[in-house]
Design an enzyme around this catalytic site. Structure first.
Site, PDB file in Angstrom:
ATOM      1  NE  ARG A 101      -3.884   0.618   1.914  1.00 43.63           N
ATOM      2  CZ  ARG A 101      -5.111   0.695   2.440  1.00 43.63           C
ATOM      3  NH1 ARG A 101      -5.326   1.440   3.497  1.00 43.63           N
ATOM      4  NH2 ARG A 101      -6.106   0.038   1.898  1.00 43.63           N
ATOM      5  CG  HIS A 128      -8.413   0.157  -2.829  1.00 43.86           C
ATOM      6  ND1 HIS A 128      -7.644  -0.960  -2.540  1.00 43.86           N
ATOM      7  CD2 HIS A 128      -9.028   0.493  -1.659  1.00 43.86           C
ATOM      8  CE1 HIS A 128      -7.793  -1.265  -1.266  1.00 43.86           C
ATOM      9  NE2 HIS A 128      -8.623  -0.407  -0.709  1.00 43.86           N
ATOM     10  CD  GLN A 131     -12.917  -2.063  -0.611  1.00 45.40           C
ATOM     11  OE1 GLN A 131     -12.132  -1.967   0.323  1.00 45.40           O
ATOM     12  NE2 GLN A 131     -14.092  -2.681  -0.478  1.00 45.40           N
ATOM     13  CG  ASP A 231     -13.614   6.078  -0.806  1.00 44.78           C
ATOM     14  OD1 ASP A 231     -13.573   5.995   0.434  1.00 44.78           O
ATOM     15  OD2 ASP A 231     -12.624   5.821  -1.530  1.00 44.78           O
ATOM     16  CB  CYS A 271     -14.129   0.976   0.164  1.00 47.87           C
ATOM     17  SG  CYS A 271     -13.815   2.750   0.072  1.00 47.87           S
ATOM     18  NE  ARG A 299     -10.109  -5.373   0.536  1.00 47.13           N
ATOM     19  CZ  ARG A 299      -9.438  -4.301   0.979  1.00 47.13           C
ATOM     20  NH1 ARG A 299     -10.087  -3.318   1.569  1.00 47.13           N
ATOM     21  NH2 ARG A 299      -8.135  -4.179   0.800  1.00 47.13           N
TER      22      ARG A 299
HETATM   23  N1   CP Z   1     -11.186  -0.176   2.513  1.00 49.08           N
HETATM   24  C1   CP Z   1      -9.908  -0.194   2.936  1.00 49.08           C
HETATM   25  O1   CP Z   1      -8.945  -0.323   2.131  1.00 49.08           O
HETATM   26  O2   CP Z   1      -9.796  -0.139   4.277  1.00 49.08           O
HETATM   27  P1   CP Z   1      -8.447   0.139   5.083  1.00 49.08           P
HETATM   28  O3   CP Z   1      -7.928   1.487   4.653  1.00 49.08           O
HETATM   29  O4   CP Z   1      -8.833   0.075   6.536  1.00 49.08           O
HETATM   30  O5   CP Z   1      -7.445  -0.932   4.728  1.00 49.08           O
END
Ligand code: CP
Length: 315
Positions: A101, A128, A131, A231, A271, A299
């Site tokens: 990430r 992403h 997701q 989001d 998300c 997830r």
């Molecule tokens: N939706 C998502 O990626 O959550 P986090 O940022 O908590 O990993």
């Protein structure tokens, strides 16, 4: 070497296979021991905060028989100037795969190019994809219950409304992944928040036809939608624009009045983390149409399937 940096890194047939594997892993969880990553060690490197992604990948690697190695980017020599290329080369000598990430999508691409192990995008400023795949799986479970082989096909032609920050990574993922799956993506956000040149270039590079529309009219985007998505309005790294964004995006809050314009069978998705009272009202978040916690759970299952798929198809 196979990577999963963007939605289109998997072919349509592979998306179907991943959905089927995710469904099987979900059904077998706690009853069967998967060994897809047996004797493997996977690095999980985070440059940004995370709750769902961090925990679901850590648990997922463990449940597939592997060792998750948690790497806080701040603790690595990378944060003191060691190059991405050298880091990728060195970590490839220890690890069997990487989940990253980060901010710049280019870091993922460089890591994938310089290393010799699969790399998974756990969120970049651009996309992403884990997701997105999970969200589509969660919808398909409802559209084709008990028929995982039909999951991908069940999404074709569905109208998905995405409201608010329509230039964020999650919106880009819907633009790109929606085109790959043949879903209609109706974006509604403030003027100036149209999908950018980067995602349009990616669609072109992948030979995909645009299946998205952009409007500043929230009601027009939601009308007749099968699913309404939003989001946060202030993504990680955008904190300096907070006051301006909260004001600009107010007309795009998903609330009961807006949800009433979607199909009666429409789902609400987010998300997470959510900011009730900003991008979504508290009553919509808690409504029977909301499937946000199924999304969060999935997830784990979908990412396990992606990891198993990459491990099985590495060169
Ligand atoms: N939706 C998502 O990626 O959550 P986090 O940022 O908590 O990993």
């Amino acid at each position: 070497m196979r990577h999963f940096l963007k939605e289109t890194d998997l072919s349509a047939a592979e998306i179907s296979a991943v959905f089927a594997q995710a469904a099987a892993l979900k059904a077998a969880r706690g009853r069967a021991t998967a060994s897809d990553l047996a004797r493997q060690s996977w690095g999980l490197m985070f440059f940004k905060k995370s709750t769902r992604t961090r925990v679901s990948f850590q648990v997922g690697v463990h449940e597939l028989g592997g060792l998750p190695v948690m790497l806080n980017a701040d603790d690595l020599q990378l944060s003191r100037g060691e190059t991405v290329a050298d880091t990728a080369k060195v970590l490839s000598r220890y690890l069997h795969g990487m989940v990253i990430r980060c901010h710049e999508h280019a870091l993922l691409e460089e890591f994938a190019r310089c290393g010799t192990m699969p790399v998974v995008n756990a969120l970049s400023d651009f996309l992403h994809p884990c997701q997105f795949m999970t969200d589509m799986f969660t919808l398909a479970e409802r559209y084709a219950p008990g028929r995982p082989e039909q999951y991908a096909a069940s999404l074709k032609g569905r109208k998905i409304a995405f409201l608010g920050d329509t230039a964020c990574n999650m919106a880009n993922s819907f633009v790109l992944g929606g085109a790959a799956l043949g879903a209609e993506i109706a974006l509604a956000g403030p003027a100036g928040y149209e999908p950018g040149a980067e995602v349009r270039a990616q669609l072109k590079a992948d030979g995909l036809k645009e299946t998205f529309t952009f409007t500043t009219d929230a009601a027009a985007a939601v009308k007749g939608a099968d699913m309404v998505y939003t989001d946060v309005w202030v993504s990680m790294g955008m904190e300096a624009e907070k006051a301006e964004r909260l004001k600009l995006m107010q007309p795009y809050q998903v609330n009961a009045k807006l949800m009433a314009l979607a199909k009666p069978s429409a789902y609400f998705m987010h998300c997470l983390p959510a900011h009730p009272g900003e991008e979504v009202s508290a009553d919509v978040l808690a409504s029977p149409q909301s499937i946000i916690f199924d999304q969060a759970e999935n997830r784990l299952h979908v990412q396990k399937a992606i990891l198993a798929h990459l491990a099985a198809h590495r060169g």
